[in-house]
Design a protein around this motif. Structure first.
Motif, PDB file in Angstrom:
ATOM      1  N   ILE A 119       5.705  -4.280  -7.674  1.00 29.63           N
ATOM      2  CA  ILE A 119       5.622  -3.469  -8.738  1.00 29.63           C
ATOM      3  C   ILE A 119       5.199  -4.250 -10.051  1.00 29.63           C
ATOM      4  O   ILE A 119       5.911  -5.451 -10.606  1.00 29.63           O
ATOM      5  CB  ILE A 119       6.997  -2.916  -9.147  1.00 29.63           C
ATOM      6  CG1 ILE A 119       8.223  -4.137  -9.008  1.00 29.63           C
ATOM      7  CG2 ILE A 119       7.609  -1.934  -8.005  1.00 29.63           C
ATOM      8  CD1 ILE A 119       9.526  -3.547  -9.759  1.00 29.63           C
ATOM      9  N   MET A 288       8.561   3.759 -16.048  1.00 28.05           N
ATOM     10  CA  MET A 288       8.482   3.598 -14.759  1.00 28.05           C
ATOM     11  C   MET A 288       9.062   4.441 -13.901  1.00 28.05           C
ATOM     12  O   MET A 288      10.151   4.960 -14.189  1.00 28.05           O
ATOM     13  CB  MET A 288       8.723   2.179 -14.307  1.00 28.05           C
ATOM     14  CG  MET A 288       7.948   1.086 -15.053  1.00 28.05           C
ATOM     15  SD  MET A 288       8.450  -0.446 -14.197  1.00 28.05           S
ATOM     16  CE  MET A 288       8.069  -0.379 -12.480  1.00 28.05           C
ATOM     17  N   GLY A 290       9.321   5.715  -9.472  1.00 24.35           N
ATOM     18  CA  GLY A 290       8.583   5.677  -8.304  1.00 24.35           C
ATOM     19  C   GLY A 290       9.451   6.215  -7.003  1.00 24.35           C
ATOM     20  O   GLY A 290      10.746   6.274  -7.284  1.00 24.35           O
ATOM     21  N   HIS A 292       9.882   5.377  -2.969  1.00 24.52           N
ATOM     22  CA  HIS A 292       9.631   4.284  -1.717  1.00 24.52           C
ATOM     23  C   HIS A 292      10.336   4.712  -0.563  1.00 24.52           C
ATOM     24  O   HIS A 292      11.252   5.321  -0.612  1.00 24.52           O
ATOM     25  CB  HIS A 292      10.227   2.867  -2.303  1.00 24.52           C
ATOM     26  CG  HIS A 292       9.637   2.433  -3.449  1.00 24.52           C
ATOM     27  ND1 HIS A 292       9.922   1.158  -3.870  1.00 24.52           N
ATOM     28  CD2 HIS A 292       8.611   2.797  -4.329  1.00 24.52           C
ATOM     29  CE1 HIS A 292       9.449   1.016  -5.122  1.00 24.52           C
ATOM     30  NE2 HIS A 292       8.727   2.146  -5.250  1.00 24.52           N
ATOM     31  N   TYR A 310       4.695   3.608  -0.680  1.00 26.60           N
ATOM     32  CA  TYR A 310       5.097   3.941  -1.986  1.00 26.60           C
ATOM     33  C   TYR A 310       4.282   4.431  -3.062  1.00 26.60           C
ATOM     34  O   TYR A 310       3.234   4.657  -2.616  1.00 26.60           O
ATOM     35  CB  TYR A 310       5.683   2.427  -2.588  1.00 26.60           C
ATOM     36  CG  TYR A 310       4.663   1.556  -2.469  1.00 26.60           C
ATOM     37  CD1 TYR A 310       3.571   1.468  -3.636  1.00 26.60           C
ATOM     38  CD2 TYR A 310       4.321   0.622  -1.587  1.00 26.60           C
ATOM     39  CE1 TYR A 310       2.687   0.304  -3.589  1.00 26.60           C
ATOM     40  CE2 TYR A 310       3.486  -0.367  -1.434  1.00 26.60           C
ATOM     41  CZ  TYR A 310       2.410  -0.523  -2.529  1.00 26.60           C
ATOM     42  OH  TYR A 310       1.370  -1.252  -2.356  1.00 26.60           O
ATOM     43  N   ASP A 312       4.049   4.664  -7.432  1.00 26.98           N
ATOM     44  CA  ASP A 312       4.598   4.462  -8.576  1.00 26.98           C
ATOM     45  C   ASP A 312       3.789   4.798  -9.762  1.00 26.98           C
ATOM     46  O   ASP A 312       2.634   4.589  -9.721  1.00 26.98           O
ATOM     47  CB  ASP A 312       4.999   2.930  -8.531  1.00 26.98           C
ATOM     48  CG  ASP A 312       5.855   2.305  -7.712  1.00 26.98           C
ATOM     49  OD1 ASP A 312       6.902   2.871  -7.484  1.00 26.98           O
ATOM     50  OD2 ASP A 312       5.669   1.299  -6.897  1.00 26.98           O
ATOM     51  N   TYR A 314       3.444   4.180 -14.183  1.00 25.82           N
ATOM     52  CA  TYR A 314       3.480   3.352 -15.046  1.00 25.82           C
ATOM     53  C   TYR A 314       3.048   3.939 -16.424  1.00 25.82           C
ATOM     54  O   TYR A 314       1.824   4.139 -16.698  1.00 25.82           O
ATOM     55  CB  TYR A 314       2.828   1.944 -14.886  1.00 25.82           C
ATOM     56  CG  TYR A 314       3.318   1.256 -13.697  1.00 25.82           C
ATOM     57  CD1 TYR A 314       4.471   0.254 -13.668  1.00 25.82           C
ATOM     58  CD2 TYR A 314       2.726   1.483 -12.377  1.00 25.82           C
ATOM     59  CE1 TYR A 314       4.817  -0.279 -12.401  1.00 25.82           C
ATOM     60  CE2 TYR A 314       3.249   1.027 -11.360  1.00 25.82           C
ATOM     61  CZ  TYR A 314       3.916   0.081 -11.308  1.00 25.82           C
ATOM     62  OH  TYR A 314       4.398  -0.767 -10.153  1.00 25.82           O
TER      63      TYR A 314
END
Length: 674
Positions: A119, A288, A290, A292, A310, A312, A314
């Motif tokens: 990350i 952020m 995400g 997973h 995953y 994610d 940002y």
């Protein structure tokens, strides 16, 4: 100086107070609802464990437990990591970002992982550690030199893995609320359940302050008059939820969701260097989010497969204003910038002990990074890069006391798209691909169960970030798409023991030789004849070496103590530029006194030598000593109240010259665990 006032923005504080009371009621009724004892570690999120779940033979790794983070009141990731020898806390003052240096290398060289998933902000590789709170973690695992190739690429200086919680009882949890100087509030709640075939874990936390107080010894400057630090508001929410399925012995499949919502301001430069520009910056959001997936599947009695997938996001926004009123954007230096990034990928690890006295693991990684940015009202500029990696590691049991770990990985970085909006005709930067081999070997010998020695050598690389290659740095530099990976060879000799059956000792000598280190070079400006500008180039030859030692012991039945010391020397063999943000000496010590079972007193101290804040050596953050103290009282089993002072001596200090840290800060917390 202590202001614990409730305001219209603190209604959440009373909500979390209600959550704490609910946890008290639930906890009181569920003390017997235990499935089994455990430490609550989400083992699927760990990297360096064996096929049978035992600890790795790599004795160089270090762990910070949930208990240690709470004992020393380390609410943010950076402050927690600062407990470890070899790690120094720092800040990028102009951006109000917290970071750490691991044996002299920054976060670009030491990536952050969450349950084994990388990350970081795709653009520059720098996560702001102040945005990561520790309330939902079970442990932090730190590799500082000999880092498993199973982590994947860019671990030139090590790796930091944040491991979340996993419930071990039918019902368990912890919660806390607190207040601190600067109209600051903190709160968190974690609840989990473990059943025969499944488990669930969820958490929420909040950390906010309107400002922080400067030391009374701070000398006012034109941009900072002292007392309350200008433009220093922060707010961070975190949420997490994990659902796990355990259909059979050794089988585990977990889906995790997390979200961080942040907002911060950047205090203006308050130093004396005439070369520094005073920026009036605020970040309306720093978020952020995400999802997973982690799994482990046994393949017979001696083999397994682990998978991670995953996605994610940002997102952050930066507003640059004209002046300290933070109300207008009319100057050329003012702007509204937005990042909209995402990354996705996965990894597959296969392990087997079918070959006697060998534990062989092979891992493949794929990661796609997408960065989009624009200054309003300009259109988005897009960058895409993908990274592949494959690594193999073999842990060999030579004798019952001697083990070897051999590793080799191949990493490749490919540019998919890199738009250049600096020209009127709009064009793409040329492709920038790179690859690297990373071999390593380590020997680990155990004289006894406690006395151990290790010797290792590893060659690791770090691919240049999108920012390294393509940034114009607000008009102060020109890009260089042809940057090569940095290469570092790490050597380490370590020793650990328990002296007099009481004193735990761990120490290490380390040396790192870096080639193709990326440094900014003054070059002719292609767009302005007779002028010069900066450009990143692979010209650096840097040596880093040092020594660290860690000692801790229960001195008596009521007295615990510990110390650690780090010496780091950075030798830039290329030119006279200083290596910034790393003190040569760091010393940490603590003493905990527990006169009776329900009452304890803790005092800790950190001393750092000076550090350079600019490569020309003009800006220097001086040496400092900070002392913290607190008292903890257990009202009833699991319920504690504590109060204390951070920076007890009101030291005026800075990690980055011109960006002073908080002065004396009072706090009080109420916590409960069931």
């Amino acid at each position: 100086m202590m202001e614990f006032r409730c305001s219209r923005n603190s209604s959440w504080f009373f909500i979390l107070s209600g959550v704490l009371m609910l946890c008290l009621i639930i906890g009181a009724k569920s003390q017997a609802a235990e499935v089994k004892d455990g430490d609550g570690v989400f083992t699927l999120g760990e990297i360096e464990i064996t096929a049978k779940g035992e600890e790795s033979k790599n004795t160089t790794i270090e762990k910070i437990t949930d208990q240690e983070m709470k004992q020393f009141n380390r609410d943010t990731l950076g402050s927690a990591l600062n407990l470890v020898p070899g790690i120094t806390l720092s800040t990028v003052g102009a951006r109000n970002e917290q970071m750490v240096y691991v044996r002299g290398l920054d976060q670009k060289h030491v990536p952050i992982f969450l349950d084994g998933v990388p990350i970081y902000v795709p653009y520059d590789g720098y996560p702001d550690l102040n945005r990561f709170t520790t309330f939902g973690l079970s442990e932090i695992v730190v590799s500082k030199g000999f880092t498993s190739v199973l982590y994947g690429p860019n671990t030139m200086g090590g790796a930091i893995n944040l491991v979340s919680k996993r419930p071990e009882k039918a019902l368990e949890g912890d919660a806390g609320i607190g207040m601190f100087s600067g109209e600051g509030y903190r709160g968190y709640a974690n609840v989990g359940t473990r059943q025969k075939l499944w488990y669930a874990q969820g958490g929420i936390s909040f950390l906010r302050s309107d400002f922080f107080y400067l030391s009374d010894d701070f000398d006012p400057t034109p941009a900072e008059d002292g007392d309350r630090r200008e433009n220093s508001y922060r707010r961070d929410w975190t949420y997490n939820l994990k659902l796990g399925f355990t259909p059979a012995d050794g089988h585990e499949y977990a889906l995790s969701y997390y979200k961080q919502k942040g907002k911060k301001e950047t205090p203006p430069y308050a130093g004396t260097a005439s070369t520094e520009t005073i920026r009036y910056w605020q970040w309306p959001y720093w978020d952020m989010e995400g999802i997973h997936f982690n799994s482990r599947t046994p393949l017979g009695d001696k083999s397994y497969a682990k998978a991670r997938v995953y996605y994610d996001q940002y997102q952050n926004s930066l507003n640059s204003y004209d002046d300290a009123t933070y109300s207008t954007m009319k100057k050329k230096s003012s702007f509204m910038s937005q990042y909209d990034d995402y990354t996705y990928g996965g990894s597959l690890e296969l392990g087997t002990s079918l070959v006697p006295r060998n534990l062989l693991k092979v891992a493949g990684h794929y990661k796609m990074d997408v960065h989009k940015e624009h200054n309003l009202p300009d259109p988005f500029q897009r960058f895409e890069e993908r990274i592949y990696s494959i690594g193999a590691e073999d842990t060999i049991t030579i004798t019952d006391k001697l083990h070897a770990i051999l590793g080799l990985s191949y990493d490749r970085q490919e540019t998919v798209q890199a738009e250049d909006w600096n020209y009127a005709d709009h064009r793409d930067f040329p492709d920038s691909d790179a690859d690297a081999w990373n071999p390593q070997a380590g020997l680990f010998y155990s004289f006894t169960d406690t006395r151990k020695i290790n010797l290792s050598v590893s060659q690791k690389t770090r691919f240049p970030s999108i920012k390294d290659k393509y940034s114009y740095k607000l008009g102060r530099a020109i890009p260089n798409p042809d940057l090569d990976p940095e290469k570092g060879t790490n050597y380490e000799l370590g020793y650990q023991d328990v002296l007099f059956q009481r004193i735990a000792l761990k120490t290490a000598l380390f040396y790192r030789d870096i080639e193709d280190y990326i440094l900014g070079v003054t070059v002719p400006d292609p767009n302005n004849a007779g002028k010069t500008t900066l450009q990143n180039q692979n010209i650096g030859d840097v040596n880093q070496y040092g020594f660290e030692i860690d000692l801790s012991a229960p001195l008596t039945t009521t007295l615990d103590a510990g110390i650690n010391y780090t010496y780091i020397y950075d030798d830039n063999r290329t030119n006279s530029d200083k290596i910034t943000n790393v003190p040569e000496h760091k010393f940490f010590a603590y003493v905990k006194y527990t006169p009776v079972k329900f009452l304890s007193f803790l005092i800790d101290m950190e001393t750092d030598s000076k550090r350079y804040s600019s490569s020309d050596g003009v800006r220097v953050a001086g040496d400092y000593t900070v002392v913290n103290a607190k008292a903890t009282y257990e009202i009833l089993k699991g319920l504690q109240i504590e109060g204390g002072v951070m920076n007890l001596m009101d030291e005026d200090y800075a990690f980055d010259e011109g960006y002073p840290q908080a002065g004396r800060t009072f706090f009080t917390n109420l916590t409960y665990r069931f």
